[in-house]
Design a protein around this motif. Structure first.
Motif, mmCIF file in Angstrom:
data_model
loop_
_atom_site.group_PDB
_atom_site.id
_atom_site.type_symbol
_atom_site.label_atom_id
_atom_site.label_comp_id
_atom_site.label_asym_id
_atom_site.label_seq_id
_atom_site.Cartn_x
_atom_site.Cartn_y
_atom_site.Cartn_z
ATOM 1 N N ARG A 265 0.816 -1.212 0.000
ATOM 2 C CA ARG A 265 0.000 0.000 0.000
ATOM 3 C C ARG A 265 0.853 1.266 0.000
ATOM 4 O O ARG A 265 0.314 2.365 -0.020
ATOM 5 N N ILE A 266 2.169 1.092 0.032
ATOM 6 C CA ILE A 266 3.048 2.257 -0.062
ATOM 7 C C ILE A 266 3.448 2.481 -1.521
ATOM 8 O O ILE A 266 3.232 3.543 -2.080
ATOM 9 N N SER B 44 5.370 8.391 -14.410
ATOM 10 C CA SER B 44 6.837 8.389 -14.443
ATOM 11 C C SER B 44 7.367 7.908 -13.101
ATOM 12 O O SER B 44 6.633 7.833 -12.117
ATOM 13 N N LEU B 45 8.655 7.598 -13.059
ATOM 14 C CA LEU B 45 9.268 7.184 -11.795
ATOM 15 C C LEU B 45 9.058 8.255 -10.731
ATOM 16 O O LEU B 45 8.697 7.954 -9.595
ATOM 17 N N GLU B 46 9.287 9.495 -11.120
ATOM 18 C CA GLU B 46 9.154 10.580 -10.144
ATOM 19 C C GLU B 46 7.738 10.632 -9.568
ATOM 20 O O GLU B 46 7.545 10.822 -8.363
ATOM 21 N N GLU B 47 6.758 10.428 -10.445
ATOM 22 C CA GLU B 47 5.367 10.466 -9.973
ATOM 23 C C GLU B 47 5.073 9.284 -9.049
ATOM 24 O O GLU B 47 4.354 9.419 -8.055
ATOM 25 N N ARG B 48 5.644 8.112 -9.384
ATOM 26 C CA ARG B 48 5.399 6.946 -8.528
ATOM 27 C C ARG B 48 6.103 7.089 -7.181
ATOM 28 O O ARG B 48 5.597 6.672 -6.155
ATOM 29 N N LEU C 264 5.744 8.247 -1.397
ATOM 30 C CA LEU C 264 6.083 9.076 -0.230
ATOM 31 C C LEU C 264 4.830 9.653 0.420
ATOM 32 O O LEU C 264 4.760 9.777 1.643
ATOM 33 N N THR C 265 3.843 9.994 -0.411
ATOM 34 C CA THR C 265 2.582 10.479 0.143
ATOM 35 C C THR C 265 1.929 9.385 0.992
ATOM 36 O O THR C 265 1.465 9.630 2.111
ATOM 37 N N ASN C 266 1.912 8.158 0.457
ATOM 38 C CA ASN C 266 1.336 7.040 1.208
ATOM 39 C C ASN C 266 2.108 6.801 2.502
ATOM 40 O O ASN C 266 1.532 6.594 3.570
#
Ligand SMILES: [Zn+2]
Length: 173
Positions: A80-81, A141-145, A150-152
């Protein structure tokens, strides 16, 4: 992430006593691939039920693994992260005592996370889930993932460090 020192790591644990923090065994910090990590996660080599997750020089949390491996139909196979899909034992329901009095009274929060806490490496393709048959294609993108992970992660850590009892996610021993 920026490399952290042993002192920073030990001082940051928000949901355990100073005594427990001093007994935690750290990984070999010289061998940690810091540039590839969004957070540092490891299993205490001296206490395999204990896992640690450090998000910055200021904040880390102690997690517990369930004692026995139980397979249930409800078991999640997705972290879930980082949203990496795994076969059953690739994901573990980690449980964290809440910070402060709530945690001392036995209140915890749990989250399904990659069993080896290597979300950062899965996101970057530096580690592959075992036995995964279908690769889930994502347009992010990797950055978005990484941002999403990090948000999770920060959401979970905040629930732990706030020490606040909140409805829904809470379980009590
Ligand atoms: Zn993960």
């Amino acid at each position: 992430m920026e490399p952290l020192t042993e002192k920073e790591i030990r001082a940051g644990f928000a949901n355990c006593s100073k005594g427990e923090a001093s007994r935690i065994k750290l990984p070999d910090l010289a061998a940690v691939p810091w540039p590839d990590l969004d957070f540092l996660g490891w299993t205490d080599p001296g206490a395999p039920q204990r896992a640690l997750l450090v998000v910055s020089a200021e904040v880390g949390i102690v997690l517990r693994r369930p004692e026995a491996r139980r397979s249930t139909a409800m078991r999640s196979s997705m972290c879930r992260i980082c949203y990496t899909g795994h076969t059953a034992d690739g994901v573990t329901l980690f449980v964290a005592p809440l910070a402060g009095a709530a945690g001392r009274n036995g209140n915890t929060v749990g989250e399904y996370i990659c069993s080896d806490l290597a979300c950062s490496l899965y996101l970057r393709g530096k580690r592959q889930p075992r036995g995964r048959l279908v690769r889930q294609e994502e347009s992010l993108s990797l950055e978005e993932r990484v941002d999403r992970a990090l948000t999770n992660l920060n959401g979970f850590v905040k629930r732990v460090t706030s020490g606040q009892l909140s409805s829904g996610r809470l379980s009590s021993r």
